[in-house]
Design an enzyme around this catalytic site. Structure first.
Site, short mmCIF file in Angstrom:
data_model
loop_
_atom_site.label_atom_id
_atom_site.label_comp_id
_atom_site.label_asym_id
_atom_site.label_seq_id
_atom_site.Cartn_x
_atom_site.Cartn_y
_atom_site.Cartn_z
N TYR A 23 0.83 -1.21 0.00
CA TYR A 23 0.00 0.00 0.00
C TYR A 23 0.87 1.25 0.00
O TYR A 23 0.55 2.24 -0.67
CB TYR A 23 -0.92 -0.01 1.23
CG TYR A 23 -1.69 1.27 1.43
CD1 TYR A 23 -2.78 1.58 0.63
CD2 TYR A 23 -1.32 2.17 2.42
CE1 TYR A 23 -3.49 2.77 0.81
CE2 TYR A 23 -2.01 3.35 2.61
CZ TYR A 23 -3.09 3.65 1.80
OH TYR A 23 -3.78 4.83 1.98
N GLU A 24 1.97 1.20 0.74
CA GLU A 24 2.87 2.36 0.83
C GLU A 24 3.88 2.42 -0.30
O GLU A 24 4.81 3.22 -0.28
CB GLU A 24 3.58 2.37 2.19
CG GLU A 24 2.63 2.65 3.33
CD GLU A 24 3.31 2.79 4.68
OE1 GLU A 24 4.51 2.46 4.81
OE2 GLU A 24 2.63 3.23 5.62
N TYR A 86 -2.30 -0.71 10.37
CA TYR A 86 -2.84 -1.09 9.06
C TYR A 86 -4.16 -1.80 9.25
O TYR A 86 -4.30 -2.66 10.13
CB TYR A 86 -1.85 -2.02 8.35
CG TYR A 86 -2.36 -2.54 7.03
CD1 TYR A 86 -2.44 -1.71 5.91
CD2 TYR A 86 -2.74 -3.86 6.88
CE1 TYR A 86 -2.91 -2.18 4.70
CE2 TYR A 86 -3.21 -4.35 5.67
CZ TYR A 86 -3.28 -3.51 4.58
OH TYR A 86 -3.75 -3.97 3.37
N VAL A 87 -5.11 -1.43 8.41
CA VAL A 87 -6.40 -2.12 8.33
C VAL A 87 -6.61 -2.44 6.85
O VAL A 87 -6.43 -1.58 5.99
CB VAL A 87 -7.55 -1.25 8.88
CG1 VAL A 87 -8.89 -1.94 8.67
CG2 VAL A 87 -7.33 -0.93 10.35
N GLY A 93 -13.21 1.77 7.62
CA GLY A 93 -14.48 2.41 7.89
C GLY A 93 -15.31 1.65 8.91
O GLY A 93 -16.38 2.09 9.30
N GLY A 95 -14.26 0.95 12.00
CA GLY A 95 -13.87 1.30 13.36
C GLY A 95 -12.65 0.57 13.88
O GLY A 95 -12.24 0.78 15.03
N GLY A 97 -9.36 0.77 12.95
CA GLY A 97 -8.22 1.65 13.17
C GLY A 97 -8.39 2.47 14.45
O GLY A 97 -7.46 2.58 15.25
N ASN A 124 -0.44 10.42 2.23
CA ASN A 124 -1.52 9.58 2.73
C ASN A 124 -2.62 10.44 3.38
O ASN A 124 -2.86 10.39 4.58
CB ASN A 124 -0.97 8.55 3.71
CG ASN A 124 -1.94 7.44 4.00
OD1 ASN A 124 -3.13 7.53 3.70
ND2 ASN A 124 -1.43 6.38 4.61
N TYR A 131 -6.46 10.63 11.45
CA TYR A 131 -5.72 10.94 12.68
C TYR A 131 -6.13 12.29 13.26
O TYR A 131 -6.30 12.44 14.46
CB TYR A 131 -4.21 10.93 12.42
CG TYR A 131 -3.67 9.59 11.98
CD1 TYR A 131 -4.18 8.39 12.48
CD2 TYR A 131 -2.65 9.51 11.04
CE1 TYR A 131 -3.68 7.17 12.07
CE2 TYR A 131 -2.15 8.29 10.63
CZ TYR A 131 -2.66 7.12 11.14
OH TYR A 131 -2.16 5.92 10.73
#
Length: 159
Positions: A23-24, A86-87, A93, A95, A97, A124, A131
């Protein structure tokens, strides 16, 4: 549901770490092996800790938080540095994280730690917005520096 990782979770943690690296856009940099993870998390001198987010219905792992202790010389107490959160995309969405961060915040408060901090890639924006919605604020006066590979070896071998 959030739970502390166990040695049996090492294979799924390894998979999730590689998903995060992909992902990153840095999969080639994710070189940690399952054996290294096991030693770091569950060896005789653990260097890191992990929590697993599970789907409430199936119990399937859908995310993780991997963290370690840091220390503030100014505050005189430990804090938590969140190395990775990471999720999986299909579970975002839901919850998970927020639940992982809530658990780490609880650990900080219960143990008298002064900080919970982490880094986020500048591109990101979904994570940054998430956050900030929790009350986290960027530390814009600080820039992260890192020595790795050849630069690290070069400095270590200086007379």
């Amino acid at each position: 549901m959030i739970r502390t990782a166990t040695p049996a979770d090492v294979p799924v943690l390894h998979t999730l770490i590689r998903e995060l690296a992909e992902y990153e856009k840095a999969l080639s940099e994710a070189r940690a092996t399952p054996d290294q993870l096991h030693e770091a998390l569950f060896g005789p001198h653990p260097a890191a800790y992990a929590h697993i987010a599970q789907d409430d219905t199936t119990g399937t792992p859908v995310g993780f938080a991997l963290w370690f202790l840091n220390f503030s010389t100014w505050r005189g107490v430990h804090g938590i540095y969140l190395e990775d959160l990471y999720v999986r995309p299909e579970a975002r969405g839901g919850g998970h994280g927020k639940a992982l961060l809530t658990e780490l915040a609880r650990i900080c408060v219960q143990r008298g730690y002064g900080r919970l901090e982490w880094s986020v890639l500048n591109w990101n924006t979904p994570s940054i917005a998430f956050y900030e919605s929790l009350g986290a604020r960027p530390q814009e006066e600080w820039t992260v520096y890192r020595l790795t590979d050849e630069a690290l070896t070069n400095l270590a071998t200086q007379p």
